[in-house]
Design an enzyme around this catalytic site. Structure first.
Site, short mmCIF file in Angstrom:
data_model
loop_
_atom_site.label_atom_id
_atom_site.label_comp_id
_atom_site.label_asym_id
_atom_site.label_seq_id
_atom_site.Cartn_x
_atom_site.Cartn_y
_atom_site.Cartn_z
N ARG A 1 -7.63 4.02 13.40
CA ARG A 1 -6.75 5.17 13.61
C ARG A 1 -6.16 5.21 15.01
NH1 ARG A 1 -5.48 6.30 8.49
NH2 ARG A 1 -7.27 7.00 7.27
N GLU B 1 -9.28 3.96 -2.19
CA GLU B 1 -8.06 3.78 -2.95
C GLU B 1 -8.33 3.07 -4.28
OE1 GLU B 1 -4.71 2.27 -0.82
OE2 GLU B 1 -5.41 3.02 1.12
N THR C 1 -4.65 6.45 0.06
CA THR C 1 -5.89 7.22 0.08
C THR C 1 -5.91 8.27 -1.02
OG1 THR C 1 -6.03 6.92 2.46
CG2 THR C 1 -7.40 8.63 1.50
N ASP D 1 -9.01 0.42 2.15
CA ASP D 1 -8.02 0.01 3.14
C ASP D 1 -8.52 0.45 4.51
OD1 ASP D 1 -5.63 -0.95 4.22
OD2 ASP D 1 -4.66 1.00 4.04
N GLU E 1 -9.54 12.78 7.49
CA GLU E 1 -9.45 14.09 6.83
C GLU E 1 -10.79 14.82 6.86
OE1 GLU E 1 -6.90 14.14 3.06
OE2 GLU E 1 -7.53 12.05 3.26
N TYR F 1 1.25 5.73 -0.53
CA TYR F 1 0.83 6.96 0.17
C TYR F 1 1.04 8.09 -0.83
CZ TYR F 1 0.76 9.88 4.51
OH TYR F 1 0.47 10.75 5.52
N ASP G 1 0.85 -1.19 0.00
CA ASP G 1 0.00 0.00 0.00
C ASP G 1 0.89 1.24 0.00
OD1 ASP G 1 -2.35 1.43 -0.01
OD2 ASP G 1 -2.55 1.43 2.16
N THR H 1 -8.76 -5.57 4.16
CA THR H 1 -8.67 -4.70 2.99
C THR H 1 -9.68 -5.23 1.99
OG1 THR H 1 -6.31 -4.31 3.36
CG2 THR H 1 -7.18 -3.79 1.18
N GLU I 1 -10.37 4.12 3.81
CA GLU I 1 -9.46 4.79 2.89
C GLU I 1 -9.86 4.40 1.47
OE1 GLU I 1 -5.44 5.66 5.50
OE2 GLU I 1 -5.35 4.15 3.90
N ARG J 1 1.16 15.52 13.07
CA ARG J 1 2.37 16.23 13.47
C ARG J 1 2.13 17.75 13.37
NH1 ARG J 1 3.68 12.37 9.88
NH2 ARG J 1 3.88 13.90 8.20
N LYS K 1 -3.98 -1.68 10.27
CA LYS K 1 -4.34 -1.83 8.87
C LYS K 1 -4.61 -3.28 8.46
CE LYS K 1 -3.34 2.45 7.28
NZ LYS K 1 -4.19 3.28 6.40
N GLN L 1 -3.44 2.63 15.01
CA GLN L 1 -2.38 3.10 14.12
C GLN L 1 -1.54 4.20 14.77
OE1 GLN L 1 -3.92 4.88 10.55
NE2 GLN L 1 -1.90 5.31 9.69
N HIS M 1 -3.70 14.17 0.61
CA HIS M 1 -3.92 13.31 1.77
C HIS M 1 -2.73 13.35 2.73
CE1 HIS M 1 -4.99 9.82 4.18
NE2 HIS M 1 -3.84 9.23 3.85
N TYR N 1 2.50 3.24 15.05
CA TYR N 1 3.19 3.48 13.78
C TYR N 1 4.58 4.07 13.91
CZ TYR N 1 2.79 8.61 13.17
OH TYR N 1 2.93 9.96 13.26
#
Length: 400
Positions: free
Chosen positions: A235, A199, A344, A231, A358, A126, A124, A255, A197, A140, A251, A238, A131, A242
């Protein structure tokens, strides 16, 4: 009223002769016999029986078409894919063959659809700048939204092939560890921030040799087709796990993919240049002189029947050809049935975001038990036609 012919499609049907996606189905009278099929309107054409109707054109491939999964056909390579696609197109469009072909159709609502191919590996990516920027600001807030490497290489992770499931398969809310910033210690339990997600997935057909990278120019020789993909993402799990190695249990629980794989050749009219890039790329990723690597796929996300987003795949920063080149540049080989996903899909506008993280700016609400999520999509085709991608639907069940 006479029975409608399977060759008579409604005007504008997105599953017409320009599309012809492949899947695997079974019927009520033979539930254990899985067969290859091509969707045509609201019918499924039984490919295993097609050699008897078109012996001259397709009989050399009868063994491939008799398989219970797409993998032998995927492995056969692009010349065979093109021959079979041409024969199927003739079967559904040439009246001279309609008497022989008509009995090979099954109503779509009368068959059971299965995972169309055996998934070898799952990667997968990114690849959406929109996104990645939005998520970076949420995760962050005091640092740069994009990590320093993001515009130099397609970031990705290896997922779990064994939990790729076909559309319609329920998704059980996963358990895991989670720790909010204010918590003193982690807790364990069902995810409370379950997300989607939206995709696009790419299905690998012809394998490659170990230690031999696959250049962007060889993309069409290895990638058979495209499918929608959800996907599912926990959260809260994750966010705690992560750092420093990336997605794992948040994750890997499920899927979802479409039951139909649209051949890459069906999307030729939808090819489009990717967004302008503001960083120079290393030679193996540079696509300035390549055919347009973007694809104009318009996705719609519905939750419990309500449209919540329309993400545009044409806005993706990294193309599938670049992803494939990066995935193999270290010498990693491709296997028939490999699946790699775009990450995503999100656009620049508030109604073009491909996940709830989002759409709610990280505040929720997230998915509740009983919620049903459906992804649909179409792409421009020849002569003004629309090319439909098979939908992906999943309903959330309570944690076990």
């Amino acid at each position: 009223m006479p029975e409608q012919s399977p060759f008579d499609l409604a005007e504008g049907d997105p599953f017409g002769p320009h599309n012809l996606p492949y899947g695997v189905f079974s019927t009520a009278d033979a539930p254990d016999r899985r067969r290859l099929g091509v969707r045509y309107g609201n019918q499924v054409l039984d490919l295993s029986a097609l050699p008897s109707a078109l012996p001259a054109a397709i009989h050399p491939h009868a063994e491939l078409l008799a398989a219970p999964t797409l993998n032998p056909l995927l492995a056969a390579g692009r010349p065979v894919w093109q021959q079979i696609r041409a024969a199927v197109h003739t079967a559904v469009t040439d009246p001279a063959h309609h008497d022989e072909v008509a009995p090979l159709f099954h109503p779509l609502d009368g068959v059971t659809l299965h995972l169309p191919f055996e998934v070898a590996d799952y990667v997968d990516f990114y690849a959406s700048e929109h996104h990645a920027t939005n998520v970076g600001r949420i995760f962050r807030p005091n640092d740069a939204a994009l990590t320093p490497n993001w515009k130099h290489l397609p970031i990705g992770y290896h997922g779990r092939a064994g939990t790729v499931v076909v559309t319609g398969t329920p998704v059980v809310r996963p358990h895991g560890q989670r720790k909010a910033p204010a918590d003193e210690a982690p807790s364990f339990g069902p995810s409370v921030r379950l997300d989607i997600e939206a995709e696009v997935g790419f299905v690998v057909g012809a394998p490659s040799t170990l230690h031999e990278p696959v250049a962007q120019g060889a993309f069409r020789d290895h990638v058979f087709g495209v499918c929608l993909l959800n996907d599912w993402s926990a959260r809260d799990i994750q966010a705690w796990e992560y750092v420093p190695l990336g997605p794992f249990l948040g994750k890997s629980f499920a899927t979802s993919v479409s039951a139909w794989v649209t051949p890459l050749d069906a999307l030729d009219e939808a090819r489009t240049p990717p967004p302008a890039r503001d960083f120079p790329l290393l030679p193996y990723l540079d696509d300035a002189d390549a055919e347009p690597g973007g694809i104009d796929i318009r996705i719609e996300v519905r939750i419990n029947g309500e449209t919540v987003s329309r993400p545009p795949f044409s806005a993706m920063y990294w193309t599938a050809a670049q992803q494939l080149a990066h995935m193999t540049v270290n010498g990693a080989s491709l296997r028939t049935g490999d699946l790699f996903a775009s990450g995503t899909v999100s656009g620049p506008d508030p109604d073009q975001l491909g996940c709830l993280l989002e759409l709610t700016q990280g505040k929720g609400p997230y998915l509740q038990d009983g919620d049903e999520v459906t992804l649909t999509a179409w792409a421009p085709g020849p002569e003004g036609a629309r090319i439909g991608l098979g939908e992906v639907t999943g309903r959330i069940l309570p944690a076990g």
